[in-house]
Structure formats: C-alpha cells, structure tokens
Design a protein around this motif. Structure first.
Motif, PDB file in Angstrom:
ATOM      1  N   ALA A 121      -1.967   4.397  17.239  1.00 18.52           N
ATOM      2  CA  ALA A 121      -2.303   4.249  15.816  1.00 18.52           C
ATOM      3  C   ALA A 121      -1.244   4.925  14.935  1.00 18.52           C
ATOM      4  O   ALA A 121      -0.802   4.348  13.940  1.00 18.52           O
ATOM      5  N   GLN A 122      -0.861   6.133  15.315  1.00 24.37           N
ATOM      6  CA  GLN A 122       0.139   6.881  14.534  1.00 24.37           C
ATOM      7  C   GLN A 122       1.494   6.181  14.543  1.00 24.37           C
ATOM      8  O   GLN A 122       2.093   5.947  13.499  1.00 24.37           O
ATOM      9  N   VAL A 123       1.977   5.870  15.730  1.00 22.79           N
ATOM     10  CA  VAL A 123       3.330   5.351  15.870  1.00 22.79           C
ATOM     11  C   VAL A 123       3.428   3.903  15.394  1.00 22.79           C
ATOM     12  O   VAL A 123       4.447   3.498  14.842  1.00 22.79           O
ATOM     13  N   LEU A 124       2.372   3.135  15.569  1.00 22.90           N
ATOM     14  CA  LEU A 124       2.371   1.759  15.073  1.00 22.90           C
ATOM     15  C   LEU A 124       2.537   1.738  13.558  1.00 22.90           C
ATOM     16  O   LEU A 124       3.292   0.920  13.021  1.00 22.90           O
ATOM     17  N   ASN A 125       1.869   2.662  12.869  1.00 26.68           N
ATOM     18  CA  ASN A 125       2.009   2.745  11.419  1.00 26.68           C
ATOM     19  C   ASN A 125       3.451   3.094  11.032  1.00 26.68           C
ATOM     20  O   ASN A 125       4.009   2.532  10.090  1.00 26.68           O
ATOM     21  N   VAL A 126       4.063   4.013  11.771  1.00 20.24           N
ATOM     22  CA  VAL A 126       5.464   4.369  11.528  1.00 20.24           C
ATOM     23  C   VAL A 126       6.341   3.136  11.747  1.00 20.24           C
ATOM     24  O   VAL A 126       7.207   2.824  10.916  1.00 20.24           O
ATOM     25  N   ALA A 127       6.132   2.447  12.856  1.00 19.64           N
ATOM     26  CA  ALA A 127       6.953   1.273  13.178  1.00 19.64           C
ATOM     27  C   ALA A 127       6.825   0.188  12.108  1.00 19.64           C
ATOM     28  O   ALA A 127       7.821  -0.442  11.732  1.00 19.64           O
ATOM     29  N   GLN A 128       5.612  -0.024  11.606  1.00 18.45           N
ATOM     30  CA  GLN A 128       5.421  -1.029  10.558  1.00 18.45           C
ATOM     31  C   GLN A 128       6.160  -0.642   9.285  1.00 18.45           C
ATOM     32  O   GLN A 128       6.834  -1.469   8.668  1.00 18.45           O
ATOM     33  N   CYS A 129       6.064   0.630   8.892  1.00 17.95           N
ATOM     34  CA  CYS A 129       6.771   1.097   7.695  1.00 17.95           C
ATOM     35  C   CYS A 129       8.283   1.040   7.892  1.00 17.95           C
ATOM     36  O   CYS A 129       9.027   0.692   6.966  1.00 17.95           O
ATOM     37  N   SER A 155      13.828   9.196  16.021  1.00 23.70           N
ATOM     38  CA  SER A 155      13.458   8.367  14.874  1.00 23.70           C
ATOM     39  C   SER A 155      13.556   9.165  13.575  1.00 23.70           C
ATOM     40  O   SER A 155      14.112   8.685  12.581  1.00 23.70           O
ATOM     41  N   VAL A 156      13.040  10.386  13.581  1.00 24.34           N
ATOM     42  CA  VAL A 156      13.109  11.247  12.397  1.00 24.34           C
ATOM     43  C   VAL A 156      14.568  11.515  12.024  1.00 24.34           C
ATOM     44  O   VAL A 156      14.948  11.412  10.850  1.00 24.34           O
ATOM     45  N   ASP A 157      15.396  11.826  13.015  1.00 24.32           N
ATOM     46  CA  ASP A 157      16.817  12.087  12.740  1.00 24.32           C
ATOM     47  C   ASP A 157      17.494  10.874  12.114  1.00 24.32           C
ATOM     48  O   ASP A 157      18.233  11.002  11.124  1.00 24.32           O
ATOM     49  N   ARG A 158      17.243   9.716  12.664  1.00 28.06           N
ATOM     50  CA  ARG A 158      17.895   8.501  12.157  1.00 28.06           C
ATOM     51  C   ARG A 158      17.396   8.123  10.768  1.00 28.06           C
ATOM     52  O   ARG A 158      18.184   7.696   9.913  1.00 28.06           O
ATOM     53  N   MET A 159      16.097   8.289  10.532  1.00 24.86           N
ATOM     54  CA  MET A 159      15.571   7.987   9.200  1.00 24.86           C
ATOM     55  C   MET A 159      16.104   8.992   8.174  1.00 24.86           C
ATOM     56  O   MET A 159      16.404   8.625   7.040  1.00 24.86           O
ATOM     57  N   GLN A 174       0.828  -1.208   0.000  1.00 26.22           N
ATOM     58  CA  GLN A 174       0.000   0.000   0.000  1.00 26.22           C
ATOM     59  C   GLN A 174       0.862   1.257   0.000  1.00 26.22           C
ATOM     60  O   GLN A 174       0.589   2.207  -0.716  1.00 26.22           O
ATOM     61  N   SER A 175       1.921   1.271   0.804  1.00 21.14           N
ATOM     62  CA  SER A 175       2.721   2.488   0.938  1.00 21.14           C
ATOM     63  C   SER A 175       3.683   2.703  -0.226  1.00 21.14           C
ATOM     64  O   SER A 175       4.100   3.832  -0.473  1.00 21.14           O
ATOM     65  N   LEU A 176       4.028   1.646  -0.962  1.00 14.52           N
ATOM     66  CA  LEU A 176       5.032   1.790  -2.026  1.00 14.52           C
ATOM     67  C   LEU A 176       4.469   1.745  -3.448  1.00 14.52           C
ATOM     68  O   LEU A 176       5.161   2.149  -4.384  1.00 14.52           O
ATOM     69  N   SER A 177       3.248   1.294  -3.609  1.00 23.61           N
ATOM     70  CA  SER A 177       2.679   1.169  -4.960  1.00 23.61           C
ATOM     71  C   SER A 177       2.634   2.485  -5.718  1.00 23.61           C
ATOM     72  O   SER A 177       2.833   2.518  -6.927  1.00 23.61           O
ATOM     73  N   ALA A 221      12.680   4.316  -1.589  1.00 19.89           N
ATOM     74  CA  ALA A 221      11.277   4.720  -1.439  1.00 19.89           C
ATOM     75  C   ALA A 221      10.749   4.300  -0.065  1.00 19.89           C
ATOM     76  O   ALA A 221      10.044   5.071   0.598  1.00 19.89           O
ATOM     77  N   ALA A 222      11.096   3.095   0.374  1.00 16.66           N
ATOM     78  CA  ALA A 222      10.631   2.611   1.685  1.00 16.66           C
ATOM     79  C   ALA A 222      11.172   3.495   2.813  1.00 16.66           C
ATOM     80  O   ALA A 222      10.448   3.821   3.756  1.00 16.66           O
ATOM     81  N   LEU A 223      12.440   3.894   2.709  1.00 17.95           N
ATOM     82  CA  LEU A 223      13.018   4.790   3.712  1.00 17.95           C
ATOM     83  C   LEU A 223      12.309   6.143   3.701  1.00 17.95           C
ATOM     84  O   LEU A 223      12.003   6.702   4.757  1.00 17.95           O
ATOM     85  N   SER A 224      12.048   6.663   2.512  1.00 18.77           N
ATOM     86  CA  SER A 224      11.381   7.964   2.386  1.00 18.77           C
ATOM     87  C   SER A 224       9.967   7.927   2.966  1.00 18.77           C
ATOM     88  O   SER A 224       9.546   8.865   3.646  1.00 18.77           O
ATOM     89  N   VAL A 225       9.249   6.846   2.690  1.00 17.23           N
ATOM     90  CA  VAL A 225       7.893   6.692   3.234  1.00 17.23           C
ATOM     91  C   VAL A 225       7.950   6.661   4.761  1.00 17.23           C
ATOM     92  O   VAL A 225       7.177   7.345   5.442  1.00 17.23           O
ATOM     93  N   SER A 226       8.880   5.897   5.288  1.00 17.13           N
ATOM     94  CA  SER A 226       9.010   5.796   6.747  1.00 17.13           C
ATOM     95  C   SER A 226       9.370   7.145   7.358  1.00 17.13           C
ATOM     96  O   SER A 226       8.813   7.532   8.388  1.00 17.13           O
ATOM     97  N   LEU A 227      10.265   7.871   6.709  1.00 12.33           N
ATOM     98  CA  LEU A 227      10.649   9.200   7.200  1.00 12.33           C
ATOM     99  C   LEU A 227       9.442  10.138   7.211  1.00 12.33           C
ATOM    100  O   LEU A 227       9.200  10.843   8.194  1.00 12.33           O
TER     101      LEU A 227
END
Length: 194
Positions: free
Chosen positions: A171-179, A109-113, A47-50, A66-72
């Motif tokens: 809900a917010q952070v779980l989505n970040v963690a999954q990505c 997390s933002v800094d590391r991503m 869903q996040s990369l399509s 792209a996966a890193l950018s989405v997570s960031l």
C-alpha cells in the motif's frame, strides 16, 4: 445607518474580489486536472497536486516541481515506514529479507527523487541544449526511482509472503510508485512543451 450604507457600497467590491479569486482558483484547478489527464493515475495526480494550486498557477514547470516534491515526500514516508517494519519482532526470514531489500530500494528512490527536485529547481531559465541536459537528468533519475519502487514491490511477490506485512508495504510503496509515475509524465510533458 452610515455603517449600513458603507457596507452596501462595499458589497459589490467584495463580490467582485471573491469572484475573481474563485475564477483564478477554478482556472488553476482546471489546469491541474487537464495536465493530470496525461498521467497514468489521473485521480492520484489531481488529489496529490490540488493543494499546491496557488504555487502551481498555470505553470508546467511549477506543476512538474510540485509533482516531484510530492513523490519525494511520499518516498521518504515509505522509507520511514519500511525502516520501522525492519525492526518489527517476529518477522519470517523471507519477510525480513524482502523488507531489507525494499529499504535499500526506497533509499535509492529517495536519493534519486531528491536529485530530481534539486536539478529542476536549480536549472533556472536554461534553454536549448542546456535545458535538454537538465531535463534528461531529471527524467533519468525519476525513471530510476520508479524502477526502485517497483523492485521493492517485486521483492514481496509470491504467496509465501502474503499477509499484513506484504499488504502494508504494498500500500505504501504502490502510492509512491503512482506519484512517481505521474511526476515522470508531467516532467516529460514539461520537457516536450519547452
């Protein structure tokens, strides 16, 4: 009559171009779906990369980027969300403490991503030990970002914090963690196939 004849002559060409584009999109989408099967959250991954299929094509490097950018992007969004919650009136002291700690974790997390995105982008066509060094940096930072995400969530454990604040942050952070988990898997896969 001449216009109709020209149109009929061009119709097969339009069809072939459309079919070629469709086949290319299907191939790219298949590449993303196949790659996402190696992640812990394949549906979230797909869903996040399509929407990045055109830039990814069939490149494992572009997929990882792209996966890193989405997570960031998701980490930045979650950090903004938690920042707004910290200003919310009427928080219990434990909620405020958990939000404040979470805000620090999301900032890390933002800094590391951000470092990971930049590292992968700037490593060029590195080979051998140089490639391994850059990828080790990326993997270390993404892994640490995932730990930050989970540490934020841990701060909201326990029944005392149950409620809307906890469920909103979760809900917010779980989505970040999954990505982030998916990005780590795709980076590991890219590094392993190089």
């Amino acid at each position: 009559m001449a216009r109709a004849s020209v149109f009929l002559l061009l119709l097969p060409i339009f069809y072939l171009v459309g079919t070629a584009k469709s086949a290319s999109t299907t191939t790219t989408t298949n590449f993303i779906e196949t790659s996402c099967r190696a992640t812990t959250y394949p549906q979230v991954c797909i869903q996040s990369l399509s929407s990045y299929a055109n830039s990814i094509q069939q490149s494992p490097r572009q997929l990882a980027q792209a996966a890193l950018s989405v997570s960031l992007t998701k980490a930045k969004s979650a950090k903004t969300f938690v920042t707004k919650l910290a200003k919310f009136k009427g928080l219990k002291s434990r909620e405020y403490g958990a939000i404040k700690d979470c805000l620090e974790e999301m900032g890390d997390s933002v800094d590391r991503m951000s470092k990971s995105v930049t590292e992968l982008k700037n490593m060029g066509k590195s080979k051998g030990q140089d490639f391994l060094w850059h990828m080790s940096n990326v993997e270390t930072w993404v892994s640490a970002a995932l730990t930050d995400d989970n540490t934020c969530l841990d701060g909201f454990s326990g029944k005392a914090l149950n409620g809307k604040i906890k469920s909103s942050v979760r809900a917010q952070v779980l989505n970040v963690a999954q990505c982030t988990s998916n990005a780590l898997a795709l980076c590991n896969r890219f590094a392993g196939n190089h």
